[in-house]
Scaffold this motif. Sequence first.
Motif, PDB file in Angstrom:
ATOM      1  N   GLN C 666      -1.759  10.708 -53.233  1.00 13.73           N
ATOM      2  CA  GLN C 666      -1.739   9.701 -54.299  1.00 13.73           C
ATOM      3  C   GLN C 666      -0.335   9.530 -54.868  1.00 13.73           C
ATOM      4  O   GLN C 666       0.063   8.437 -55.276  1.00 13.73           O
ATOM      5  CB  GLN C 666      -2.748  10.051 -55.397  1.00 13.73           C
ATOM      6  N   TYR C 673       3.593   2.556 -52.065  1.00 11.07           N
ATOM      7  CA  TYR C 673       2.657   1.469 -51.763  1.00 11.07           C
ATOM      8  C   TYR C 673       2.079   0.740 -52.976  1.00 11.07           C
ATOM      9  O   TYR C 673       1.977  -0.483 -52.970  1.00 11.07           O
ATOM     10  CB  TYR C 673       1.481   2.010 -50.942  1.00 11.07           C
ATOM     11  N   GLU C 674       1.627   1.486 -53.975  1.00  9.23           N
ATOM     12  CA  GLU C 674       0.687   0.895 -54.924  1.00  9.23           C
ATOM     13  C   GLU C 674       1.352   0.350 -56.182  1.00  9.23           C
ATOM     14  O   GLU C 674       2.253   0.969 -56.739  1.00  9.23           O
ATOM     15  CB  GLU C 674      -0.356   1.946 -55.329  1.00  9.23           C
ATOM     16  N   ASP C 691      -5.315  -6.304 -51.306  1.00  8.45           N
ATOM     17  CA  ASP C 691      -4.093  -6.595 -52.055  1.00  8.45           C
ATOM     18  C   ASP C 691      -3.545  -5.371 -52.780  1.00  8.45           C
ATOM     19  O   ASP C 691      -2.357  -5.307 -53.076  1.00  8.45           O
ATOM     20  CB  ASP C 691      -4.365  -7.702 -53.083  1.00  8.45           C
ATOM     21  N   TYR C 692      -4.417  -4.428 -53.113  1.00  7.68           N
ATOM     22  CA  TYR C 692      -3.950  -3.188 -53.719  1.00  7.68           C
ATOM     23  C   TYR C 692      -3.800  -2.188 -52.584  1.00  7.68           C
ATOM     24  O   TYR C 692      -4.753  -1.912 -51.846  1.00  7.68           O
ATOM     25  CB  TYR C 692      -4.929  -2.676 -54.779  1.00  7.68           C
ATOM     26  N   MET C 693      -2.584  -1.630 -52.450  1.00 12.58           N
ATOM     27  CA  MET C 693      -2.209  -0.968 -51.214  1.00 12.58           C
ATOM     28  C   MET C 693      -2.598   0.507 -51.153  1.00 12.58           C
ATOM     29  O   MET C 693      -1.736   1.380 -51.038  1.00 12.58           O
ATOM     30  CB  MET C 693      -0.700  -1.106 -51.012  1.00 12.58           C
ATOM     31  N   VAL C 694      -3.884   0.799 -51.211  1.00 10.44           N
ATOM     32  CA  VAL C 694      -4.332   2.174 -50.969  1.00 10.44           C
ATOM     33  C   VAL C 694      -3.993   2.518 -49.519  1.00 10.44           C
ATOM     34  O   VAL C 694      -4.412   1.811 -48.608  1.00 10.44           O
ATOM     35  CB  VAL C 694      -5.850   2.301 -51.192  1.00 10.44           C
ATOM     36  N   PRO C 695      -3.203   3.547 -49.301  1.00  7.74           N
ATOM     37  CA  PRO C 695      -2.767   3.807 -47.926  1.00  7.74           C
ATOM     38  C   PRO C 695      -3.880   4.346 -47.026  1.00  7.74           C
ATOM     39  O   PRO C 695      -4.795   5.021 -47.486  1.00  7.74           O
ATOM     40  CB  PRO C 695      -1.643   4.835 -48.087  1.00  7.74           C
ATOM     41  N   ASP C 699      -0.615   5.460 -42.708  1.00  5.29           N
ATOM     42  CA  ASP C 699       0.418   5.185 -43.707  1.00  5.29           C
ATOM     43  C   ASP C 699       0.895   6.444 -44.418  1.00  5.29           C
ATOM     44  O   ASP C 699       1.800   6.381 -45.238  1.00  5.29           O
ATOM     45  CB  ASP C 699      -0.123   4.199 -44.758  1.00  5.29           C
ATOM     46  N   LEU C 700       0.225   7.561 -44.155  1.00  3.28           N
ATOM     47  CA  LEU C 700       0.583   8.802 -44.837  1.00  3.28           C
ATOM     48  C   LEU C 700       0.940   9.864 -43.803  1.00  3.28           C
ATOM     49  O   LEU C 700       0.407   9.872 -42.694  1.00  3.28           O
ATOM     50  CB  LEU C 700      -0.587   9.279 -45.713  1.00  3.28           C
ATOM     51  N   PRO C 756       9.073  -1.952 -48.337  1.00  2.00           N
ATOM     52  CA  PRO C 756      10.155  -2.377 -47.451  1.00  2.00           C
ATOM     53  C   PRO C 756      10.991  -3.500 -48.075  1.00  2.00           C
ATOM     54  O   PRO C 756      12.218  -3.451 -48.045  1.00  2.00           O
ATOM     55  CB  PRO C 756       9.407  -2.863 -46.199  1.00  2.00           C
TER      56      PRO C 756
END
Lengths: 155, 273, 767
Positions: C666, C673-674, C691-695, C699-700, C756
């Motif tokens: 987290q 991300y978030e 749209d909310y970037m929970v990986p 991504d982790l 990015p």
Amino acid sequence: MRVEITVNGQPHSREIEPRLLLVHFLRDTLSLTGTHIGCDTSSCGACTVLLDGVAIKSCTVLAAQADGCAVTTIEGLAGEDGLSPVQEGFRQCHGLQCGFCTPGMVMAATALLAERPDPTEQEIRNGLKGNMCRCTGYQMIVESVQWAAANGGAR
Amino acid sequence: MIPAAFSYVRAGSVEEALDELSRHGGAARLLAGGHSLLPAMKLRRAEPGVLIDIGRLRELSYVRADGDRIAVGALTSHRTLERDPVVAEQVPLLAAAARRIGDQQVRNRGTIGGSLAHADPAADLAGAVLALDGVLVARGPSGVREIPAREFFTGRCRNALAAAELLTEIRLPAAPGRSYAFEKFSRRALDWAVVGVAAQERPGGGVAVALIGMGPTPVRATAVEEALAAGTPAAEAARLAAQGCEPPDNAVASASYRAHLAEVLVTRAMAAL
Amino acid sequence: MIGSAVPRKEDAALLTGRGTFVDDIHRPGLLHMVYVHSTEAHALISGIDAEEARSLPGVLGVWTARDFAGLPPRPSVPGLERGYLAGDKVHYVGEPVAVVVAADRYTAADAARAVRVAYEPLPVMATVADALAPDAVPIFAPLPGNLALEQQVTPDDVTADLEAAPNRLRARLVNQRCAGTPIEPYGVLADWAGAGPTVWATVQAPHRVRAEIAERFGLARHLVRVIAPDVGGAFGVKSSFMPELFLAPELSRRLGRPVKYVETRGEHMVHTYHGRDQVQDVEVGFDAEGRVLALDVTITVNVGGVPDPVGIGLATLTSYMLGGCYRIPKIAARFRSVVTNTTPTASYRGAGRPEASFLIERVVDLVARELGKDPADVRKVNLIQPDEMPYQTPFEGIVYDEADYPAALDLLLGELDYAGLRAEQARRLADPAAPLLGVGLSTFVEMGGFGPTPLFEQFGYLGGWESANVRLQPDGSVIVLVGTAPHGQGHQTALAQIAADQLNVPFEAISVLYGDTAVVQEGTGTMGSRGMPVAGNAVRQAAAEVAAKARTIAAHMLEADADDVVPIGDGFQVNGAPEATVTLAAVAERAFKPHLLPEGTVLGLENTAYFEPKNLSYPSGAHGCVVEIDRDTGRVSILRYVCVDDCGTVINPLTARGQIHGGVAQGIAQALYEKVTFDGDGRPLAASLEDYMVPGPLDLPPYETHHIETKSSFNPLGAKGLGEAGATAAPQAVVNAVVDALAHLGVRDVEMPCTPERVWKVMHDAS
């Protein structure tokens, strides 16, 4: 409309509204509440089940579309001899915490191992990328799938 | 989370689907894999009165070599495209793009026809079909017509199909042994492309370059293609990637970053060719 | 069993689809409740037309604020009392305006869509800057300047110290708004049968919720039963008092049928409260070695559209922890909590402490950069030494327990091969084709083990203690009732391990139950990394009492003196007399046979303990992150993430590792991300998981975890807690690495999330 759907080997015939989502058919109509709902955008994968053997997100399939098909849910995975290797892997490697994403994660992992019995770490992560977990950070899930691959695979 | 009510018709044949489409006019939508339409319906961004389920039309799920063209049935799943040997040999760009779509669950259900008809400007397959100079085959009450991919995408999530037409097949020039590249940049691995590039060495010579995420529709990077054809070095040609594009400027990415990504990804695609 | 990596007792049900989450529960006659949420960020409600909705078959009713005018307000900031639904005015998009009940969830969804709300728009203040602007409109009449709370946390003024310092620098740091996003959204099922309601809910403190519900309805607490069944993650966001906790029981009472509310994800993203959202203005004075001499901090918190009683004060915790692991003689801290037309903010994993850790660890890096020193060296000159423990911080009552911060940092640097990384970094800098390399460090200390009571009372809890009842069954097996309400932490397992050791009972013979106010004695709940340091000690204490009594009974059975009786395998024996033994099962059964016990023996073998910790505990450690940055796109990839954690006594290394991983995940998510964002009109731009970037899994990175085990003297177990540690340490470890990779360009800061595009822009602007 009437649908006939076999779930975990048992045929069910039910009168439904056409808009009924497969996930609600499983949860509300058949009371198979192991399959969970975590989003409304087909993002989280908590609702993953096997439809005719392949992994799908049951929140994005109408029960009508599954008419005549066979569904396997988390409730159908363990046998009389106990947990499936994937389930046991999650237990051994602490691949779950709150357990809410777990049914979808286990189903997706089972489908993954059916196609790639000996996946690399990257292949596991890629195979599970449609499933979100907020508790584990994924590493112990990856280890759980590796454990399963080494101990019986997708069975 | 819950779609508005609709009536549901399951088409037993293409003809039946066409009949139903004509009968219900604009009120009806076709349901293939459902992975574009159902999410929109659940959020009530789409509320069709009638759903015509064509998902069982096996006759539209195939990959065939047809002379120097490959014919792909509109209901062929992304999963099939990923692993079909004909696709792998003749139009591997299509497989490369299919592999980058969403996740295994989505690829199991999603279809090429559904994806193209949805006409999302960031769709992976749209880029590949555009770069492959694909032709889309539509059947309607007045018969069959071919729509070149370059004319198919008419706006954001809008296509050239008439209301009573059904997309049945995608025809792609075979490109065995020709090099190709698919470069996709997304925020998370699961996400749609912010920008993507499909590049294909053409059977007749030259390179086709298509961009996704760079405007209201997928587009061909004509300036890049022309520069390459004129012998401009790839790195220099890549600088023209965003020329003529109107990239969206939104919460996903700014227009200027997208333009920059287009250049980077075209450069990478050229290097991979 | 303490220290043993046993698989969890919880897993068998959860892995087979046999868990019981709120939405899994069905009651005969069940009705479904759905909200109509505000679509405007700031507007007057000029009318609500529910006729069409009411006319739909299967709809039982539509209710608006005036229908609940008779209920006392829900838990609120005094003077800013909140109703259950918006009254004349809406304050943010997502605020509930009306509630619909129907016979099934499909009809309820249709009916909610059919309710028409007319709004008269008001000026929207979607940011703190807008809300504090001179021409801002008050969102609440009693708050003309939109300031909900302004507090000077320390009396110190450090102006003179800053002026006297050889070096000074200023920085503005932003800790962006995040959403907790448990995969299970909020849910409530209420069944008011008889004299009071039974409420199944996704909550972290069932007894507290019971008290609040009882108070609203004027009921004695015994008439209200609150059950937290399996809860699918919470991370603090299930500790707020959402209106559905009161509306579902009230509608069940009125309709005489059970009523269920389960959030959709879209609702969750705008309705359930968010966390963080601090802007920190810092000035630091330091000497030539990088010793921090004085710190001046002003924190501005965006508390959103309806001030939450916990949310407005969380910056107090941030202030208390500003010194981090460092010996900083003077700290001045103040904060202000500002209302805006956005979703309210309150607790999210770490609740105020990660913001402090972020601040001080970014500041130390800035100091190092300013002096041209290595960030590791600057940390070393500032670290509090183990012989200074317990360490009194500049804040009254904030005393760190035993730890060895320098050892944690040394272990981290060794595991990282820090010198090797620096060499590799230099090599890459010289090669324009190589991705940039950055190394980020973060030592950290946070508060765990919440209470004690005087502190926890301030957040509205009855106490800061935790309770445990340990009860031997007549066959020698054990039931433990504990006052926590875990949601993934594995208390069934870890607390059984603690009880097993005290009672000398096999782990398998112990069941741990929680989460039901009708079953469990008064309890506090699960938040603030308090499971092992507080509940663990309560179990330990209760079990020790039971063990002592069992020994007395065993002595009686063995006709020996209790002091001569010692525990063996499955019971007791007389010391030095291997043949004089009795099993625990026999002792347990004997505990229920009054005629075979000494006169006056209390029947049964059970004990209830309420453990009050002496103080907070202070989990600490050092984390390091190695990133690579794509020079072309700005994408940050984490090559290695290394954790050294000191949570004191580790009860179960397997679940401890899981807690660290999850927290770090987290934290990385926040760093890369978030972010919950709104447009200028206050419309949410991240209201779904698209749209909310929970990986996701790709991504982790993998995490490397190491432990230093320094037992805390503040509680007998020596545990400090670890649920929030990862989320506290990780954001700045990542950001420090990102900034480190770009330092050669003159980059001093990159705001979170380091997407990015943001990193590319920073590189682009710098070069």
